[in-house]
Design a protein around this motif. Structure first.
Motif: not given
Ligand code: MN
Ligand code: DIR
Ligand code: MN
Length: 304
Positions: A102, A122, A124, A128, A141, A227
């Protein structure tokens, strides 16, 4: 609409090796054909060249505080990726970046935010949002959003800090694994975080519709970052940092279909990355196939 596929076979931002094979595996899962079936024109621009971890020293260049492994290499790759994404947009095409881990999203967002105020959705399991100072792993990442926002040590790194991204235009969908210090950062921030609990309570399509409202409000376009560890690991096992309790196959498709419906109505999506597919950890290319299928849904593939 032409979709330019940009492979970024980066594995320097994560501990588990093999994620550099993600772009190959997603192509092998017939991404281009699936995109054509969705009604867009895919053009494959090949892969960026990425140094091998074995030939580099992860600690060669580090911020004055904290740890960000292979930071010099990540800077080099993300600088080139940002240029590619910006050039793709200038040519009137859609940049679709295949990771890789990522950390490549630092380059994607930087490139997409040069000529537009950029929001982001996002998808995920993780936030992050670590900086080199807060990261428990030192893996970049786990830091791409902090980088794009210029938080912590990234404030002095113009290659990372995306020019036109504000935190109030960022919405997470499906969070379920947040580090302690990251949780503090998230609580203090103006980002919108929809966790798995929100999906349980309200349903995926309502949550994604709200996330899109956040990301489009006062911006010129949205970056979609997918992701694959967002999906439940029983469905998508080929990821380096699996977290149980993820979204189902059907919820995932419903989410990306909601994105494409909004895009068809308002032309809101500006760029996308599909990251963290690790074929070494996968079962029979299943995760890459899901990545390709979800990308097709994002570009308008429908059952009828
Ligand atoms: Mn990620
Ligand atoms: C963890 C893992 N929060 C870290 N992050 C991941 O290393 O900072 N993000 N896997 O997708
Ligand atoms: Mn993740």
């Amino acid at each position: 609409k032409t979709v330019r596929i940009i492979g970024a076979p980066m594995d320097l931002g994560a501990d588990r090796r093999g994620v550099d094979m993600g772009p190959s595996a997603i192509r092998y899962a017939e991404l281009a054909d699936r995109l054509s079936d969705s009604g867009v024109d895919p053009v494959d621009a090949g892969d960026l060249s990425i140094p091998r971890a074995e030939e580099r020293d992860p600690d060669a260049s580090q911020p004055s505080e904290g740890t960000a492994k292979f930071l010099r290499e990540v800077e080099d790759v993300c600088t080139r990726l940002s240029d590619r994404v910006a050039a793709t947009l200038e040519d009137g095409e859609f940049p679709l970046v295949l990771g890789g881990d990522h950390s490549v999203a630092i380059g994607s967002m930087h490139g997409a935010a040069r000529a537009a105020d950029l929001g982001a959705v996002w998808f995920d399991a993780h936030a992050d949002l670590n900086t080199p100072e807060t990261s428990p792993s030192g893996n970049v990442h786990g830091m791409p959003l902090a980088a794009a926002l210029g938080r912590g040590a990234f404030g002095e790194m113009p290659w990372a800090h995306a020019p036109r991204v504000r935190e109030e235009s960022i919405a997470y969908v499906g969070l379920r694994s947040i580090d302690d210090r990251e949780r503090e950062l998230l609580r203090e921030s103006e980002m919108t975080a929809y966790t798995m609990a929100d999906i349980d309570e309200r349903g995926m399509t309502a949550v994604v519709a709200d996330a899109l409202d956040v990301a489009t409000d006062g911006t010129d376009g949205v970056h979609v970052s997918l992701d694959l560890d967002w999906v439940d690991p029983r469905t998508a096992p080929g990821v380096g940092t699996p977290v149980r309790g993820g979204v189902t196959y059907r919820e995932a498709h419903a989410a990306l279909e909601t994105v494409s419906e909004r895009h068809e109505a308002d032309d809101v999506v500006r760029s996308m990355d599909v990251v963290e597919v690790n074929p070494i950890l996968d079962e029979g290319n299943e995760t890459a196939t899901i990545a390709a299928e979800l990308t097709a849904s994002a570009f308008g593939k429908r059952i009828l």
